[in-house]
Design an enzyme around this catalytic site. Structure first.
Site, mmCIF file in Angstrom:
data_model
loop_
_atom_site.group_PDB
_atom_site.id
_atom_site.type_symbol
_atom_site.label_atom_id
_atom_site.label_comp_id
_atom_site.label_asym_id
_atom_site.label_seq_id
_atom_site.Cartn_x
_atom_site.Cartn_y
_atom_site.Cartn_z
ATOM 1 N N TYR A 162 0.868 -1.399 0.051
ATOM 2 C CA TYR A 162 -0.082 0.028 0.008
ATOM 3 C C TYR A 162 0.806 1.181 0.108
ATOM 4 O O TYR A 162 2.112 1.233 -0.304
ATOM 5 C CB TYR A 162 -0.882 0.052 1.400
ATOM 6 C CG TYR A 162 -1.969 0.815 1.417
ATOM 7 C CD1 TYR A 162 -2.794 0.777 0.324
ATOM 8 C CD2 TYR A 162 -2.443 1.455 2.599
ATOM 9 C CE1 TYR A 162 -4.236 1.733 0.458
ATOM 10 C CE2 TYR A 162 -3.552 2.157 2.424
ATOM 11 C CZ TYR A 162 -4.468 2.313 1.422
ATOM 12 O OH TYR A 162 -5.591 3.211 1.613
ATOM 13 N N ARG A 213 -6.260 9.777 -10.899
ATOM 14 C CA ARG A 213 -5.631 10.618 -10.074
ATOM 15 C C ARG A 213 -4.988 9.349 -9.012
ATOM 16 O O ARG A 213 -5.778 9.070 -7.956
ATOM 17 C CB ARG A 213 -6.947 11.274 -9.298
ATOM 18 C CG ARG A 213 -6.122 12.497 -8.140
ATOM 19 C CD ARG A 213 -5.605 11.802 -6.948
ATOM 20 N NE ARG A 213 -6.893 11.732 -5.958
ATOM 21 C CZ ARG A 213 -6.613 10.645 -5.101
ATOM 22 N NH1 ARG A 213 -5.746 9.667 -5.092
ATOM 23 N NH2 ARG A 213 -7.724 10.276 -4.199
ATOM 24 N N LYS A 219 -5.787 -2.282 -2.582
ATOM 25 C CA LYS A 219 -6.802 -2.198 -1.686
ATOM 26 C C LYS A 219 -7.215 -3.583 -1.418
ATOM 27 O O LYS A 219 -8.060 -3.653 -0.233
ATOM 28 C CB LYS A 219 -7.837 -1.080 -2.501
ATOM 29 C CG LYS A 219 -7.436 0.224 -2.258
ATOM 30 C CD LYS A 219 -7.753 1.195 -1.293
ATOM 31 C CE LYS A 219 -7.046 2.470 -1.522
ATOM 32 N NZ LYS A 219 -7.426 3.273 -0.188
ATOM 33 N N GLU A 221 -12.264 4.229 -6.817
ATOM 34 C CA GLU A 221 -11.025 4.497 -6.296
ATOM 35 C C GLU A 221 -10.088 5.572 -7.117
ATOM 36 O O GLU A 221 -9.996 4.950 -8.624
ATOM 37 C CB GLU A 221 -10.046 3.194 -5.855
ATOM 38 C CG GLU A 221 -9.093 3.397 -5.233
ATOM 39 C CD GLU A 221 -9.219 3.991 -3.663
ATOM 40 O OE1 GLU A 221 -10.223 3.359 -3.128
ATOM 41 O OE2 GLU A 221 -8.625 4.797 -3.405
ATOM 42 N N ASP A 222 -9.640 6.491 -6.789
ATOM 43 C CA ASP A 222 -8.710 7.315 -7.438
ATOM 44 C C ASP A 222 -9.120 7.889 -8.664
ATOM 45 O O ASP A 222 -8.211 7.568 -9.775
ATOM 46 C CB ASP A 222 -7.220 6.675 -7.456
ATOM 47 C CG ASP A 222 -6.677 6.667 -5.922
ATOM 48 O OD1 ASP A 222 -7.485 7.026 -4.912
ATOM 49 O OD2 ASP A 222 -5.266 6.112 -6.025
ATOM 50 N N ASP A 261 -14.055 5.636 -2.177
ATOM 51 C CA ASP A 261 -13.332 5.517 -1.086
ATOM 52 C C ASP A 261 -12.638 7.013 -0.633
ATOM 53 O O ASP A 261 -12.401 7.461 0.550
ATOM 54 C CB ASP A 261 -12.425 4.598 -1.427
ATOM 55 C CG ASP A 261 -11.400 4.403 -0.240
ATOM 56 O OD1 ASP A 261 -11.899 4.426 1.009
ATOM 57 O OD2 ASP A 261 -10.117 3.908 -0.531
ATOM 58 N N ASP A 262 -12.315 7.596 -1.881
ATOM 59 C CA ASP A 262 -11.590 8.891 -1.569
ATOM 60 C C ASP A 262 -12.234 10.078 -1.024
ATOM 61 O O ASP A 262 -11.858 10.861 -0.215
ATOM 62 C CB ASP A 262 -10.734 9.185 -2.699
ATOM 63 C CG ASP A 262 -10.110 8.368 -3.343
ATOM 64 O OD1 ASP A 262 -8.989 8.064 -2.915
ATOM 65 O OD2 ASP A 262 -10.130 7.926 -4.443
ATOM 66 N N ASN A 315 -0.753 11.430 -0.091
ATOM 67 C CA ASN A 315 0.054 10.242 -0.504
ATOM 68 C C ASN A 315 0.533 10.394 -1.830
ATOM 69 O O ASN A 315 -0.090 11.016 -2.742
ATOM 70 C CB ASN A 315 -0.730 8.979 -0.286
ATOM 71 C CG ASN A 315 -1.459 8.764 1.069
ATOM 72 O OD1 ASN A 315 -0.810 8.824 2.036
ATOM 73 N ND2 ASN A 315 -2.780 8.678 1.165
HETATM 74 N N1 LIG Z 1 -4.804 9.660 3.587
HETATM 75 C C1 LIG Z 1 -5.848 9.158 2.943
HETATM 76 O O1 LIG Z 1 -6.749 8.308 3.571
HETATM 77 C C2 LIG Z 1 -6.093 9.811 1.679
HETATM 78 C C3 LIG Z 1 -5.397 10.579 1.168
HETATM 79 N N2 LIG Z 1 -5.705 11.326 -0.105
HETATM 80 C C4 LIG Z 1 -4.796 12.135 -0.666
HETATM 81 O O2 LIG Z 1 -5.040 13.316 -0.644
HETATM 82 C C5 LIG Z 1 -4.529 14.050 -1.807
HETATM 83 C C6 LIG Z 1 -5.879 14.594 -2.755
HETATM 84 O O3 LIG Z 1 -6.626 13.637 -3.093
HETATM 85 P P1 LIG Z 1 -7.819 14.112 -3.697
HETATM 86 O O4 LIG Z 1 -8.607 15.072 -2.977
HETATM 87 O O5 LIG Z 1 -8.461 12.788 -4.271
HETATM 88 O O6 LIG Z 1 -7.237 14.899 -4.901
HETATM 89 P P2 LIG Z 1 -8.123 15.983 -5.788
HETATM 90 O O7 LIG Z 1 -7.197 16.042 -7.271
HETATM 91 O O8 LIG Z 1 -9.536 15.533 -6.127
HETATM 92 O O9 LIG Z 1 -7.940 17.137 -4.845
HETATM 93 C C7 LIG Z 1 -6.749 17.744 -4.796
HETATM 94 C C8 LIG Z 1 -7.133 19.286 -4.711
HETATM 95 O O10 LIG Z 1 -5.989 20.041 -4.222
HETATM 96 C C9 LIG Z 1 -5.775 21.285 -4.989
HETATM 97 N N3 LIG Z 1 -4.480 21.853 -5.145
HETATM 98 C C10 LIG Z 1 -3.457 21.269 -5.573
HETATM 99 N N4 LIG Z 1 -2.455 21.986 -5.347
HETATM 100 C C11 LIG Z 1 -2.675 22.892 -4.359
HETATM 101 C C12 LIG Z 1 -2.108 23.869 -3.761
HETATM 102 N N5 LIG Z 1 -0.692 24.177 -3.936
HETATM 103 N N6 LIG Z 1 -2.756 24.616 -2.819
HETATM 104 C C13 LIG Z 1 -4.157 24.594 -2.700
HETATM 105 N N7 LIG Z 1 -4.692 23.619 -3.538
HETATM 106 C C14 LIG Z 1 -4.190 22.604 -4.168
HETATM 107 C C15 LIG Z 1 -6.220 20.599 -6.341
HETATM 108 O O11 LIG Z 1 -6.817 21.697 -7.255
HETATM 109 P P3 LIG Z 1 -6.649 21.334 -8.941
HETATM 110 O O12 LIG Z 1 -7.425 20.280 -9.158
HETATM 111 O O13 LIG Z 1 -7.160 22.598 -9.385
HETATM 112 O O14 LIG Z 1 -5.169 21.189 -9.111
HETATM 113 C C16 LIG Z 1 -7.362 19.841 -6.029
HETATM 114 O O15 LIG Z 1 -8.728 20.698 -5.867
HETATM 115 C C17 LIG Z 1 -3.814 12.846 -2.815
HETATM 116 O O16 LIG Z 1 -2.222 13.003 -2.252
HETATM 117 C C18 LIG Z 1 -4.128 11.680 -2.058
HETATM 118 O O17 LIG Z 1 -3.242 10.524 -2.177
HETATM 119 C C19 LIG Z 1 -6.925 10.963 -0.643
HETATM 120 C C20 LIG Z 1 -8.093 10.061 -0.176
HETATM 121 C C21 LIG Z 1 -7.498 9.435 1.034
HETATM 122 C C1 LIG Z 2 -5.476 6.340 0.670
HETATM 123 C C2 LIG Z 2 -5.946 6.757 -0.640
HETATM 124 O O1 LIG Z 2 -6.912 6.129 -0.930
HETATM 125 C C3 LIG Z 2 -5.219 7.684 -1.601
HETATM 126 O O2 LIG Z 2 -4.385 8.314 -1.105
HETATM 127 O O3 LIG Z 2 -5.888 7.913 -2.705
HETATM 128 MG MG LIG Z 3 -7.482 6.414 -2.927
#
Ligand SMILES: NC(=O)C1=CN([C@@H]2O[C@H](COP(=O)(O)OP(=O)(O)OC[C@H]3O[C@@H](n4cnc5c(N)ncnc54)[C@H](OP(=O)(O)O)[C@@H]3O)[C@@H](O)[C@H]2O)C=CC1
Ligand SMILES: CC(=O)C(=O)O
Ligand SMILES: [Mg+2]
Length: 586
Positions: free
Chosen positions: A109, A162, A180, A251-252, A274-275, A424
């Site tokens: 993972y 993503r 997963k 997912e993703d 999941d996200d 991540n």
């Molecule tokens: N720990 C956990 O369980 C999880 C962790 N994550 C992690 O979270 C991160 C985001 O995932 P997710 O939300 O699905 O991704 P998304 O792409 O949906 O969202 C990321 C957001 O952050 C914005 N962004 C990028 N750079 C910046 C910056 N410098 N300042 C402010 N905003 C910014 C993006 O804008 P734009 O789209 O305009 O680029 C986008 O809206 C990933 O790294 C993922 O691995 C996700 C799910 C679970």
């Molecule tokens: C943990 C997870 O689902 C992610 O980083 O996308």
């Molecule tokens: Mg994920």
């Protein structure tokens, strides 16, 4: 199509009916026992001479494999070694994974799976799961029927756009559904033959991949618009037809598709993202546990999100619902969370806002009142100074975004700030735990999305919790399957969040961690599943509503645990279609 049949002898001892003999049996990852086939089985199953003489136990095999994986120093080599084991002997793979779950979680993972996705076409050995490309249009149901097992109950699907915080990984994204699902089996005991990883390989916009001679995916720019939608629609309808009892985990997917597909299909078949939803439960659990640690009641927390995509908006929604349940409304509810994205603080006069972000946008007048003039609304430190959050959540995949100034500002107005750098893999985290602790003079409660080592600051050891949806999705999936839920509701995630918060012990909090140890993942998952089964029953979506007293027993029965190999029997020939599946979720 293969079937499993668990026979129970009059003595109550179970036996496994195996439909193969000889070399074919030895090489079948789900039926083989390798050197653990007994002398008696070697004779009855045509294996004589195909194995070295000595018979080993599963426990000995597990120790031998573990030692050989441990010898590798590069995490990616460990990943390759474990993947090869999974392809060779699944029973043994899960024994080893369960026995060493904390050690191997960062391998199968995040963070190592991220590297495996990036290197997918270069380290490829053997295919696992199903790839669906636009060329399968019109025949997706037939492709699904090619799955190696028939009675699929759990699908994790990605379109690879993503992958963690690593962006579009094309065909390599398949590493995520595989990882997963391995955790579904390791944590929730979902039998591996009931799981199916799927990649919707709709092309990639990652030019490095398209230019790579070894790239294994559908070599074309990403399918978008109505053609993408109609492919997904055919896929969903095919899943319903071919695997009518399956739960589907999205997912993703990139944020807009993530929200659109969740909304479009969540009532068509049992499914969740999941996200958005799993991560939401992790965020709310951190808040609940954090309130215990800091003494600040939930309704007085102010939560600042850095990154407002699938995870940021997902957590925001569940936080808001939780606070609404605590009686918060109006402006108090609006200002309980603040959301930053690339364009800065989400403001309702911004015509470029994503539709899902709009619900969290502040009226300009609110920001003005806080002294946040427009050109300061993009500056994290300035927003922290004005808003004075008690919680900072990073879900932006923007490494280094939590600057020294920002964390010092958090620590200036909050005795024990909660700082969650959830992006991540590790390389994408908003800050390093050791920096967050140093800049907050050791006062922050820190969590990261990928595992982090403990940090010693001024002689005190701080454990860093892993804030990851791995604490949620296995229990939600197991609970939904056991209760035969028609729908996976937000209420189930709220119940999962509350249960996860309860799993955080006082000694976790005293050690500085907002999350329990991942070493306890199997127990935690069972408890989360219990909460989900109760919620599915109470909200009326369970086709199999279970009374409280029955739930632990039914779950224990459903959880597959490869403690020792079952004795093997050659399966008698039976007319096609009459074989029984392994009776796990019946
Ligand atoms: N720990 C956990 O369980 C999880 C962790 N994550 C992690 O979270 C991160 C985001 O995932 P997710 O939300 O699905 O991704 P998304 O792409 O949906 O969202 C990321 C957001 O952050 C914005 N962004 C990028 N750079 C910046 C910056 N410098 N300042 C402010 N905003 C910014 C993006 O804008 P734009 O789209 O305009 O680029 C986008 O809206 C990933 O790294 C993922 O691995 C996700 C799910 C679970
Ligand atoms: C943990 C997870 O689902 C992610 O980083 O996308
Ligand atoms: Mg994920």
């Amino acid at each position: 199509m293969e079937r499993y049949d668990l026979r129970t002898e009059p003595s109550g001892r179970k036996r496994l009916a195996v439909p193969y003999r000889g070399a074919r049996l030895l090489r079948h990852p789900m039926y083989t026992k390798g050197t653990a086939f007994t002398q008696e089985e070697r004779v009855s199953l045509g294996l004589e001479g195909l194995l070295p003489h000595s018979v080993t136990t599963l426990e000995q095999q597990s120790r031998r494999v573990y030692a050989s994986i441990q010898r590798k120093t590069d995490p990616l080599e460990k990943y390759i070694g474990l993947a090869a084991l999974q392809d060779r002997n699944e029973y043994l793979f899960y024994r080893v994974l369960i026995d060493h779950i904390q050690e191997f979680l960062p391998i199968v993972y995040t963070p190592t799976v991220g590297r495996a996705c990036q290197e997918f076409s270069h380290i490829f050995r053997r295919a696992r799961g199903l790839w669906i490309t636009p060329e399968h249009r019109g025949q997706i149901a037939d492709v699904l029927k090619n799955a190696p097992f028939e009675d699929i109950r759990l699908i994790v699907v990605t379109d690879n756009e993503r992958i963690l915080g690593l962006g579009d990984q094309g065909v390599g994204g398949m590493g995520i559904p595989i990882g997963k699902l391995a955790l579904y089996t390791a944590a929730a005991g979902i039998p591996p033959w009931q799981t199916l990883p799927i990649s919707l390989d709709v092309g990639t916009d990652n030019m490095d991949l398209l230019d790579d001679e070894f790239y294994l995916g559908w070599r074309a720019p990403r399918l978008r618009g109505p053609e993408y939608d109609s492919l997904v629609e055919e896929f969903v309808q095919a899943v319903k037809r071919v695997f009518p009892r399956a739960l589907l985990q999205w997912e993703d997917f990139k944020k807009l598709n993530a929200f659109r597909l969740l909304d479009r299909y969540r009532k068509t078949l049992p499914s969740f993202n999941d996200d958005i939803q799993g991560t939401a439960a992790v965020g709310v659990a951190a808040l609940l546990a954090g309130s215990r640690a800091t003494g600040i009641p939930l309704r007085q927390q102010r939560v600042l999100f850095f990154g407002s995509g699938a995870a940021g908006i997902g957590i925001g929604r569940l936080v808001r619902e939780t606070l609404r349940g605590e009686g918060l409304e109006g402006e108090a509810l609006t200002t309980a969370t603040a959301h930053l994205d690339l364009q800065g603080l989400l403001m309702d006069d911004d015509p470029m806002l994503d539709p899902v972000q709009r619900a969290f946008a502040w009226p300009a007048e609110l920001a003005d009142r806080m002294g946040l003039v427009p050109d300061r609304r993009r500056d994290l430190e300035a927003v922290i100074r004005a808003y004075q959050p008690t919680v900072l959540i990073g879900v932006s995949a923007s490494p280094g975004a939590f600057t020294e100034g920002a964390i010092r500002e958090m620590a200036r107005h909050t005795v024990r700030p909660l700082v969650l750098a959830l992006s991540n893999p590790t390389s994408k985290a908003e800050a390093k735990p050791e920096d967050i602790l140093a800049w907050s003079e050791g006062r922050a409660l820190v969590a990261t999305g990928s595992p982090s080592d403990a940090v010693t600051f001024e002689g005190r050891v701080h454990r860093i919790g892993q804030g990851n949806n791995v604490f949620i999705f296995p229990g939600v999936g197991l609970g939904a399957l056991v209760s035969e839920a028609r729908e996976v509701t937000d209420g189930m995630f709220a119940a999962a969040a509350r249960q996860l918060a309860r799993e955080v012990r006082d000694d976790d909090l005293e050690a500085g961690s907002l999350f329990p140890s991942t070493a306890r993942i199997r127990d935690i998952t069972a408890h989360v599943a219990e909460a989900v089964v109760r919620e599915a029953r109470d909200s009326g979506v369970a086709n199999r509503p279970l009374e409280d007293g029955l739930i632990p027993g039914v779950l224990a029965e459903a959880i597959w645990n490869p403690t020792s190999y079952l004795p093997s029997d050659p399966a008698p020939l039976r007319p096609a279609g009459t074989e029984a599946s392994m009776p796990i979720f019946v």
